[in-house]
Design a protein around this motif. Structure first.
Motif, mmCIF file in Angstrom:
data_model
loop_
_atom_site.group_PDB
_atom_site.id
_atom_site.type_symbol
_atom_site.label_atom_id
_atom_site.label_comp_id
_atom_site.label_asym_id
_atom_site.label_seq_id
_atom_site.Cartn_x
_atom_site.Cartn_y
_atom_site.Cartn_z
ATOM 1 N N MET A 1 0.832 -1.211 0.000
ATOM 2 C CA MET A 1 0.000 0.000 0.000
ATOM 3 C C MET A 1 0.865 1.259 0.000
ATOM 4 S SD MET A 1 -3.064 1.059 -0.114
ATOM 5 C CE MET A 1 -4.079 2.485 0.230
ATOM 6 N N LYS A 2 1.939 1.229 0.787
ATOM 7 C CA LYS A 2 2.830 2.391 0.845
ATOM 8 C C LYS A 2 3.469 2.633 -0.527
ATOM 9 C CE LYS A 2 4.124 1.743 5.717
ATOM 10 N NZ LYS A 2 3.519 0.385 5.884
ATOM 11 N N THR A 3 3.862 1.549 -1.164
ATOM 12 C CA THR A 3 4.485 1.675 -2.480
ATOM 13 C C THR A 3 3.498 2.254 -3.496
ATOM 14 O OG1 THR A 3 5.932 -0.212 -2.025
ATOM 15 C CG2 THR A 3 5.637 0.438 -4.343
ATOM 16 N N MET B 1 -0.069 12.100 -0.496
ATOM 17 C CA MET B 1 0.076 10.674 -0.805
ATOM 18 C C MET B 1 1.495 10.178 -0.587
ATOM 19 S SD MET B 1 -2.370 9.760 -4.080
ATOM 20 C CE MET B 1 -2.158 11.252 -5.032
ATOM 21 N N ILE B 2 2.495 11.018 -0.868
ATOM 22 C CA ILE B 2 3.873 10.544 -0.766
ATOM 23 C C ILE B 2 4.499 10.817 0.587
ATOM 24 C CG2 ILE B 2 4.183 10.910 -3.254
ATOM 25 C CD1 ILE B 2 6.032 13.265 -2.536
ATOM 26 N N ALA B 3 3.885 11.681 1.404
ATOM 27 C CA ALA B 3 4.533 12.125 2.645
ATOM 28 C C ALA B 3 4.908 10.956 3.555
ATOM 29 C CB ALA B 3 3.629 13.108 3.378
ATOM 30 N N TYR B 4 3.924 10.167 3.964
ATOM 31 C CA TYR B 4 4.223 9.079 4.903
ATOM 32 C C TYR B 4 5.058 7.975 4.256
ATOM 33 C CZ TYR B 4 3.769 5.075 7.949
ATOM 34 O OH TYR B 4 4.049 3.984 8.740
ATOM 35 N N PRO B 5 4.679 7.484 3.035
ATOM 36 C CA PRO B 5 5.511 6.436 2.428
ATOM 37 C C PRO B 5 6.959 6.875 2.224
ATOM 38 C CG PRO B 5 3.406 6.580 1.314
ATOM 39 C CD PRO B 5 3.491 7.752 2.229
ATOM 40 N N ALA B 6 7.150 8.119 1.789
ATOM 41 C CA ALA B 6 8.519 8.592 1.556
ATOM 42 C C ALA B 6 9.296 8.635 2.870
ATOM 43 C CB ALA B 6 8.492 9.969 0.906
ATOM 44 N N TRP B 7 8.660 9.148 3.922
ATOM 45 C CA TRP B 7 9.325 9.192 5.235
ATOM 46 C C TRP B 7 9.661 7.787 5.705
ATOM 47 C CZ3 TRP B 7 7.623 7.079 9.901
ATOM 48 C CH2 TRP B 7 8.366 7.447 11.032
ATOM 49 N N HIS B 8 8.720 6.868 5.526
ATOM 50 C CA HIS B 8 8.916 5.482 5.980
ATOM 51 C C HIS B 8 10.081 4.832 5.236
ATOM 52 C CE1 HIS B 8 7.966 1.372 7.247
ATOM 53 N NE2 HIS B 8 8.071 1.021 5.963
ATOM 54 N N PHE B 9 10.093 4.928 3.908
ATOM 55 C CA PHE B 9 11.132 4.255 3.132
ATOM 56 C C PHE B 9 12.492 4.915 3.317
ATOM 57 C CE2 PHE B 9 7.489 2.796 0.368
ATOM 58 C CZ PHE B 9 7.608 1.451 0.713
ATOM 59 N N LEU B 10 12.502 6.230 3.495
ATOM 60 C CA LEU B 10 13.772 6.911 3.710
ATOM 61 C C LEU B 10 14.368 6.559 5.068
ATOM 62 C CD1 LEU B 10 13.030 10.458 2.217
ATOM 63 C CD2 LEU B 10 14.567 8.722 1.281
ATOM 64 N N LYS B 11 13.483 6.203 6.005
ATOM 65 C CA LYS B 11 13.944 5.861 7.364
ATOM 66 C C LYS B 11 14.348 4.404 7.467
ATOM 67 C CE LYS B 11 12.518 6.030 12.211
ATOM 68 N NZ LYS B 11 11.436 6.362 13.164
ATOM 69 N N LEU C 1 3.007 5.904 -2.925
ATOM 70 C CA LEU C 1 4.186 6.643 -3.345
ATOM 71 C C LEU C 1 4.175 6.845 -4.870
ATOM 72 C CD1 LEU C 1 6.800 7.780 -2.023
ATOM 73 C CD2 LEU C 1 7.942 5.682 -2.766
ATOM 74 N N VAL C 2 3.869 5.771 -5.586
ATOM 75 C CA VAL C 2 3.844 5.852 -7.052
ATOM 76 C C VAL C 2 2.728 6.783 -7.521
ATOM 77 C CG1 VAL C 2 3.428 4.559 -9.178
ATOM 78 C CG2 VAL C 2 4.881 3.585 -7.381
ATOM 79 N N LEU C 3 1.529 6.625 -6.943
ATOM 80 C CA LEU C 3 0.410 7.474 -7.332
ATOM 81 C C LEU C 3 0.672 8.936 -6.998
ATOM 82 C CD1 LEU C 3 -2.729 5.338 -6.319
ATOM 83 C CD2 LEU C 3 -1.911 5.885 -8.628
ATOM 84 N N GLY C 4 1.314 9.171 -5.871
ATOM 85 C CA GLY C 4 1.619 10.537 -5.470
ATOM 86 C C GLY C 4 2.559 11.225 -6.436
#
Length: 403
Positions: A1-3, A56-66, A6-9
């Protein structure tokens, strides 16, 4: 879901920015679509798409960057850089008013002091006894020049992609307005007013999107001709001078007058009735008609009728300056011995101002008719039911209606 988010965002962010400029600039396919309402919606609602994409990208990007692997972090960073690059290009490089600027100074000199050639094309206007000429290779870059002629405010406009010159009163519902170049629709320049942010077509001064849709700017009579022909008609005319800050930009239009520009958007098709071929367009009694420039070059004069009005289309010896006049019952031909046109009815001679200078009708004046030279694709696009004059042989002409 996060991915997926991220793509849709990123997709939302990048596509929204691209659509903002794609729909109103001459990119492949963009100007053939009837998309002005959608373009207007995207332009003024881009902020909502940006917000949606960022959410849309805020949480997934933070998660994957962390927590993500180095490869994932690099991919996210690449997409961020890609979006920032698209954002910069769209908003600071590709918008019309970031490419074409208004002149810093608008100055005029008498014809005796100008550096322009007498064969340079100008858009001329005369109001309340004052006349001014605006060289097309100058105003073609700026697209619009604000000025005052005879105490009357004017906006002098030109679209090189349609080869359309028009002069309007810059008043909207009685209130003076300022405009900026915002893009184009069906290859015609569009301006945005400062108060309502409606979009206005250059070819007819009509608002086609925004709160003032359907409103039109009052058009002021103007003529396109060679500078020498204009000065023959108005010897005291002032001539617009180039703004020295844009000399390099003017150089790009050096061969525009002749139609030999290397640009596919502004160069001329030499064949008749091709999209980029030249026509003379006239509208009388809400009926439009187009005359092939190549035919006019050959015949020099065309005696025709639009609706119930008898019309004369005439081309001066310079092969640049054209005129349209009402001819009543007169039929004209070129003089065999002088630089005049002659009516066959009385044998009287007429000059290129439409004045009878010798003969039975001496002192008479033909009534001037507003006519334009423009690309055929432009005339038929904005005059959907235009007819075309097709010469066959003396006494016969073939009409074709374009739907």
């Amino acid at each position: 879901m996060k991915t997926l988010l991220l793509v849709l965002g990123f997709f939302t962010l990048i596509v929204a920015e691209i659509l903002k400029v794609y729909l109103i600039m001459p990119f492949p396919g963009s100007q053939q679509m009837n998309s002005i309402d959608f373009a207007y919606f995207m332009f003024f609602n881009i902020g909502y798409f940006r917000l949606a994409g960022l959410l849309m990208i805020a949480y997934p990007a933070w998660h994957f960057l962390k927590t993500g692997k180095k490869r994932v972090k690099l991919l996210i960073g690449t997409f961020i850089v890609l979006y920032l690059g698209v954002f910069y290009a769209v908003n600071f490089r590709m918008l019309a008013d970031k490419i074409f600027y208004q002149p810093n100074t608008v100055s005029f000199v008498p014809a005796s002091q100008t550096g322009y050639e007498m064969t340079d094309l100008v858009l001329g206007v005369e109001i309340n006894g004052e006349s001014k000429a605006y060289p097309i290779e100058n105003i073609g870059y700026h697209h619009q020049v604000r000025d005052t002629v005879g105490g009357t405010p004017v906006i002098v406009t030109y679209c090189t992609v349609c080869r359309t010159g028009r002069i309007f009163s810059p008043e909207v519902n009685g209130t003076p307005e300022t405009f900026r170049l915002v893009g184009m629709d069906h290859f015609n320049a569009m301006f945005e007013d400062s108060r309502t942010r409606s979009w206005w077509r250059q070819v007819n001064g009509e608002a086609v999107a925004g709160p003032l849709t359907g409103t039109t700017l009052p058009e002021l009579p103007s003529e396109q001709m060679a500078l020498g022909a204009w000065l023959n008609k108005y010897p005291e005319s002032l001539v617009l001078q180039p703004d020295t800050a844009f000399l390099e930009k003017y150089e790009n239009l050096k061969n525009y007058d002749e139609g030999t520009s290397e640009s596919k958007l502004t160069g001329r098709d030499t064949a008749s009735w091709a999209d980029k071929s030249w026509v003379i367009g006239v509208t009388l009694d809400e009926k439009a008609k187009a005359y092939d420039w190549n035919e006019l070059i050959k015949t020099r004069l065309i005696n025709d009728t639009i609706s119930s009005t008898s019309l004369l289309i005439a081309l001066e010896p310079d092969s640049l300056s054209f005129h349209a006049w009402e001819r009543d019952t007169l039929v004209f031909s070129l003089s065999d011995t002088t630089n005049f046109i002659v009516d066959k009815n009385t044998g009287s001679e007429w000059n290129w101002k439409g004045e009878c200078v010798r003969g039975m009708l001496s002192g008479a004046q033909l009534k001037w008719v507003l006519a334009y030279q423009e690309f055929w694709h432009s005339w038929k696009t904005f005059h959907h039911r235009t007819r075309t004059y097709r010469y066959r042989k003396p006494g016969q002409a073939h009409l074709k209606q374009i739907r």
